[in-house]
Design a protein around this motif. Structure first.
Motif, short mmCIF file in Angstrom:
data_model
loop_
_atom_site.label_atom_id
_atom_site.label_comp_id
_atom_site.label_asym_id
_atom_site.label_seq_id
_atom_site.Cartn_x
_atom_site.Cartn_y
_atom_site.Cartn_z
N ASP A 97 0.81 -1.25 -0.07
CA ASP A 97 0.06 0.01 0.06
C ASP A 97 0.82 1.19 0.01
O ASP A 97 0.65 2.39 -0.91
CB ASP A 97 -0.84 0.09 1.24
CG ASP A 97 -2.00 -1.01 1.06
OD1 ASP A 97 -2.48 -1.44 0.01
OD2 ASP A 97 -2.27 -1.56 2.18
N ILE A 98 1.94 1.18 0.96
CA ILE A 98 3.02 2.28 0.73
C ILE A 98 3.49 2.63 -0.27
O ILE A 98 3.68 3.91 -0.85
CB ILE A 98 3.91 2.21 2.13
CG1 ILE A 98 3.28 2.07 3.36
CG2 ILE A 98 5.18 3.17 2.05
CD1 ILE A 98 2.83 3.44 3.99
N GLN A 99 4.02 1.46 -0.94
CA GLN A 99 4.84 1.73 -2.09
C GLN A 99 3.82 2.04 -3.31
O GLN A 99 4.30 3.11 -4.20
CB GLN A 99 5.52 0.21 -2.73
CG GLN A 99 6.16 0.32 -3.87
CD GLN A 99 7.36 1.20 -3.64
OE1 GLN A 99 8.05 1.31 -2.68
NE2 GLN A 99 7.72 2.26 -4.53
N ASN A 100 2.65 1.59 -3.32
CA ASN A 100 1.81 2.03 -4.39
C ASN A 100 1.38 3.63 -4.20
O ASN A 100 1.53 4.34 -5.20
CB ASN A 100 0.48 1.28 -4.34
CG ASN A 100 0.68 -0.13 -4.80
OD1 ASN A 100 1.60 -0.44 -5.72
ND2 ASN A 100 -0.30 -1.09 -4.58
N GLU A 119 0.90 0.79 -14.60
CA GLU A 119 1.89 -0.16 -14.80
C GLU A 119 2.91 -0.49 -13.69
O GLU A 119 3.21 -1.69 -13.55
CB GLU A 119 2.71 0.07 -16.12
CG GLU A 119 1.93 0.02 -17.37
CD GLU A 119 1.47 -1.68 -17.68
OE1 GLU A 119 2.12 -2.34 -17.66
OE2 GLU A 119 0.18 -1.56 -17.87
N CYS A 120 2.94 0.51 -12.97
CA CYS A 120 3.83 0.22 -12.04
C CYS A 120 3.19 -0.28 -10.34
O CYS A 120 3.97 -0.40 -9.52
CB CYS A 120 4.78 1.33 -11.50
SG CYS A 120 5.75 2.21 -13.01
N ILE A 121 1.87 -0.15 -10.35
CA ILE A 121 1.22 -0.57 -9.48
C ILE A 121 1.12 -2.17 -8.95
O ILE A 121 1.07 -2.98 -10.04
CB ILE A 121 -0.26 -0.15 -9.55
CG1 ILE A 121 -0.08 1.24 -9.56
CG2 ILE A 121 -1.22 -0.58 -8.38
CD1 ILE A 121 0.22 2.33 -8.31
N THR A 131 -9.52 0.70 -6.24
CA THR A 131 -9.20 1.71 -5.43
C THR A 131 -7.95 2.54 -5.80
O THR A 131 -8.00 3.94 -6.08
CB THR A 131 -8.91 1.46 -3.88
OG1 THR A 131 -10.10 0.79 -3.30
CG2 THR A 131 -8.42 2.52 -3.05
N LEU A 132 -6.96 1.67 -6.32
CA LEU A 132 -5.74 2.22 -6.81
C LEU A 132 -5.86 2.91 -8.25
O LEU A 132 -5.38 3.99 -8.54
CB LEU A 132 -4.66 1.26 -6.98
CG LEU A 132 -4.19 0.78 -5.64
CD1 LEU A 132 -3.23 -0.62 -5.93
CD2 LEU A 132 -3.19 1.54 -5.04
N ALA A 133 -6.71 2.39 -8.91
CA ALA A 133 -7.04 2.93 -10.29
C ALA A 133 -7.70 4.45 -9.98
O ALA A 133 -7.46 5.42 -10.76
CB ALA A 133 -7.88 2.08 -11.11
N ARG A 137 -6.16 8.15 -11.27
CA ARG A 137 -6.90 9.22 -11.77
C ARG A 137 -7.10 10.37 -11.51
O ARG A 137 -7.33 11.60 -11.99
CB ARG A 137 -8.59 8.65 -12.21
CG ARG A 137 -8.61 7.54 -13.23
CD ARG A 137 -9.94 7.49 -13.44
NE ARG A 137 -10.61 6.71 -12.59
CZ ARG A 137 -10.76 5.37 -12.51
NH1 ARG A 137 -10.41 4.37 -13.42
NH2 ARG A 137 -11.75 4.70 -11.51
N GLN A 138 -6.68 10.81 -10.28
CA GLN A 138 -6.54 12.08 -9.79
C GLN A 138 -5.75 13.13 -10.24
O GLN A 138 -4.65 12.64 -10.88
CB GLN A 138 -6.29 12.11 -8.27
CG GLN A 138 -7.34 11.21 -7.25
CD GLN A 138 -8.72 11.36 -7.55
OE1 GLN A 138 -9.24 12.67 -7.28
NE2 GLN A 138 -9.41 10.67 -8.12
#
Length: 349
Positions: A97-100, A119-121, A131-133, A137-138
């Motif tokens: 989570d931290i790295q992402n 691509e790096c997630i 959630t990461l996507a 997008r922000q």
């Protein structure tokens, strides 16, 4: 479910990790096409086949490795019906989570495309792919932090606190350090109670903190950062270095002096660093030695008590190291790195 069952499952999974001979065979492949073909003969077969339907070359390998890692640790969570085991696994997975979040913040800070960030997630932690996507997008770093806060996710608090300093200095390291500090403090707090499992987890976490701090100190010395300013980037909770020792380490003048100071600690092996690298301030050489030491200490847990969290710790580090090794091999293939030197870049455990 008892620890004996969990450890039996973990040791079974360990037997499917790539052995030295397989890694050496991957090294000998002349190009990425051949490397992908060889990976298809390993336990990465299904991941490679799925990735080849959408990608080629390096993106194919990266996608396969991400898929394999996520699937592997979801499997571990599924059969670890044990409150302590699940807690320990989640501590380790939260680092993703931290790295992402760091990856997304870095991408927004240097204005790369959303596709490049995605691509790096590696969606292996609490933050799932959807959630990461949405975070990707922000529009910018502030929007990412604001969305985390809106969702009331724990990662928002350290970022919100550190954001004014980031705005003032423009140094993304302020945000990254805040995330690291929060992660390690929260992880150590969660295993603060007595017990052999908690003690093992605390030990490896504190060892990680030492390694992070030593790397930070070396960069600060190289970049001639004032000790008072450098202290902001150090983390509490190290195994061997408390605040007093870190303060002293920040006062030395050269990388050579810092390595000499470390000679009286468990990190004395850094004294073997080639003198030419130290004088040229190539701290990447020292960082690699520290990372190798950390992996080796983590995987040593496999020889610990079979009725404890030892194999969970050992497997996590062994799997992490395996994926890191495959990445190193594949990236060296794209750079025409000499085969005879490639073994030196890997960590064999």
């Amino acid at each position: 479910m008892d620890w004996g069952y969990i450890n039996a499952r973990m040791r079974g999974m360990k037997s499917r990790l790539l052995d030295h001979r397989t890694l050496d065979n991957l090294i000998l492949q002349p190009d990425l096409v051949s490397l992908i073909g060889e990976l298809e003969k390993t336990p990465y077969h299904d991941d490679i086949v799925e990735a080849r339907g959408r990608y080629s070359g390096m993106p194919c390998i990266e996608h396969a490795l991400r898929s394999n890692f996520v699937r592997t640790f979801k499997k571990v969570l599924d059969f670890s019906i044990n409150e302590d085991a699940e807690q320990y696994i989640r501590i380790f997975l939260h680092r993703w989570d931290i790295q992402n979040i760091k990856t997304i913040l870095r991408g927004k800070n240097i204005h790369v495309t959303n596709e490049e960030i995605a691509e790096c997630i590696v969606p292996a932690g609490e933050l799932d792919e959807a959630t990461l996507a949405e975070l990707v997008r922000q529009q910018d770093t502030k929007a990412v932090i604001d969305l985390l806060a809106t969702w009331e996710l724990s990662w928002a608090k350290p970022l919100t606190t550190a954001f004014p300093e980031f705005v003032r200095t423009g140094d993304l390291g302020m945000l990254e350090c805040a995330l690291d500090r929060f992660y390690y403090e929260d992880a150590l707090r969660s295993v603060s109670a007595r017990g052999k499992n908690n003690a093992m987890i605390r030990s490896i976490l504190s060892l990680e903190i030492d390694v992070v701090n030593i790397k930070t100190v070396l960069r600060m010395i190289r970049d001639h950062v004032e000790p008072g300013e450098a202290k902001k980037f150090l983390l509490p909770g190290g195994l061997e270095f408390d605040v007093k020792k870190l303060d002293h380490l920040l006062t030395v003048n050269t990388i050579e002096d810092a390595v000499h100071e470390l000679a009286g600690t468990r990190y004395r092996f850094l004294s073997d660093t080639p003198e030419i690298a130290i004088r040229a301030q190539k701290i990447s050489v020292i960082e690699k030695k520290l990372e190798r030491y950390l992996v080796q200490q983590g995987t040593k847990a496999f020889i610990g008590d079979p009725l404890s969290a030892a194999s969970l710790i050992g497997y996590f580090w062994a799997k992490y190291n395996e994926i890191t090794n495959i990445r190193v091999i594949s990236r060296c293939k794209t750079a025409d790195f000499p085969v005879e030197n490639l073994k030196e870049e890997l960590v064999y455990v």
